[in-house]
Scaffold this motif. Sequence first.
Motif, PDB file in Angstrom:
ATOM      1  N   GLU A  58       0.804   0.062   2.656  1.00  0.00           N
ATOM      2  CA  GLU A  58       2.182   0.004   3.125  1.00  0.00           C
ATOM      3  C   GLU A  58       2.292  -1.037   4.222  1.00  0.00           C
ATOM      4  O   GLU A  58       1.315  -1.331   4.914  1.00  0.00           O
ATOM      5  CB  GLU A  58       2.674   1.364   3.617  1.00  0.00           C
ATOM      6  CG  GLU A  58       1.988   1.881   4.856  1.00  0.00           C
ATOM      7  CD  GLU A  58       2.540   3.228   5.305  1.00  0.00           C
ATOM      8  OE1 GLU A  58       3.597   3.651   4.841  1.00  0.00           O
ATOM      9  OE2 GLU A  58       1.878   3.846   6.137  1.00  0.00           O
ATOM     10  N   HIS A  67      11.309  -1.083   4.088  1.00  0.00           N
ATOM     11  CA  HIS A  67      10.565   0.133   3.739  1.00  0.00           C
ATOM     12  C   HIS A  67      11.417   1.070   2.885  1.00  0.00           C
ATOM     13  O   HIS A  67      10.941   1.634   1.893  1.00  0.00           O
ATOM     14  CB  HIS A  67      10.138   0.890   5.007  1.00  0.00           C
ATOM     15  CG  HIS A  67       9.117   0.186   5.834  1.00  0.00           C
ATOM     16  ND1 HIS A  67       9.458  -0.654   6.869  1.00  0.00           N
ATOM     17  CD2 HIS A  67       7.766   0.204   5.791  1.00  0.00           C
ATOM     18  CE1 HIS A  67       8.359  -1.118   7.428  1.00  0.00           C
ATOM     19  NE2 HIS A  67       7.311  -0.620   6.794  1.00  0.00           N
ATOM     20  N   GLY A  70      11.792  -0.249  -0.558  1.00  0.00           N
ATOM     21  CA  GLY A  70      10.508  -0.075  -1.250  1.00  0.00           C
ATOM     22  C   GLY A  70      10.372   1.318  -1.834  1.00  0.00           C
ATOM     23  O   GLY A  70       9.909   1.490  -2.966  1.00  0.00           O
ATOM     24  N   ASN A 101       7.300  -5.915   0.363  1.00  0.00           N
ATOM     25  CA  ASN A 101       6.974  -4.796  -0.522  1.00  0.00           C
ATOM     26  C   ASN A 101       5.844  -5.100  -1.492  1.00  0.00           C
ATOM     27  O   ASN A 101       5.754  -4.485  -2.553  1.00  0.00           O
ATOM     28  CB  ASN A 101       8.238  -4.337  -1.258  1.00  0.00           C
ATOM     29  CG  ASN A 101       9.088  -3.466  -0.377  1.00  0.00           C
ATOM     30  OD1 ASN A 101       8.714  -2.343  -0.058  1.00  0.00           O
ATOM     31  ND2 ASN A 101      10.227  -3.991   0.057  1.00  0.00           N
ATOM     32  N   VAL A 104       4.136  -2.082  -2.773  1.00  0.00           N
ATOM     33  CA  VAL A 104       4.940  -1.283  -3.701  1.00  0.00           C
ATOM     34  C   VAL A 104       4.723  -1.795  -5.124  1.00  0.00           C
ATOM     35  O   VAL A 104       4.638  -1.016  -6.061  1.00  0.00           O
ATOM     36  CB  VAL A 104       6.444  -1.336  -3.332  1.00  0.00           C
ATOM     37  CG1 VAL A 104       7.314  -0.740  -4.423  1.00  0.00           C
ATOM     38  CG2 VAL A 104       6.683  -0.633  -1.996  1.00  0.00           C
TER      39      VAL A 104
END
Length: 190
Positions: A58, A67, A70, A101, A104
């Motif tokens: 992360e 965030h 994401g 991201n 992700v």
Amino acid sequence: MKKILVLNGSPRKDGIVYNLLKEIANGSKESNEIEWIDVYNLKMKPCIACMKCRPNNECVLPKDDAHIVGEKIQKSDVLIVGTPTYWGNMSSQLKVLFERNVPVFMGESDSGMPIAKQKGKTAVIVVSCSTPWPFNFIAAESRGAMKAIKEVLHYGGYKIVGKIVKSGTKTNRNISEKMLDKARKIGAKL
């Protein structure tokens, strides 16, 4: 019912990219849950290239809208991404969102090989460009933006199920009925 996330990477609230994304979303509304994000409204800091997201999985920057989006990307089944072309690439805010991201979309194996974290999901890409056809393709304007987004989605494991390119927007801001119909049909297939 699928969760569809629309990422509008255009700063123009009623521009070409916005309207094509709307047609796709409207074409898929009947049986799906749609969430729309105007990327230019997000409050997010740029990536600082610390590479700590790789082992930590992360982004280590203080929590912000990158965030939150994401998390929404992780929970969605379908991603619809649209951007105008800037210097043969996606818009800067969309690029910041994607850079923030990375964990992700992809991870890394112990050997350093990429691992797709969104495998099995589908995506649609919409790109506009002021350069007229065929020069938008020859000069890698819209082709460059399309390639950049496809690269992000490829590493995420997405299957691209639709693409729309609207070129020549400097002299022709109208979206043809044929292109609008294509957008609706892509939406209906989602």
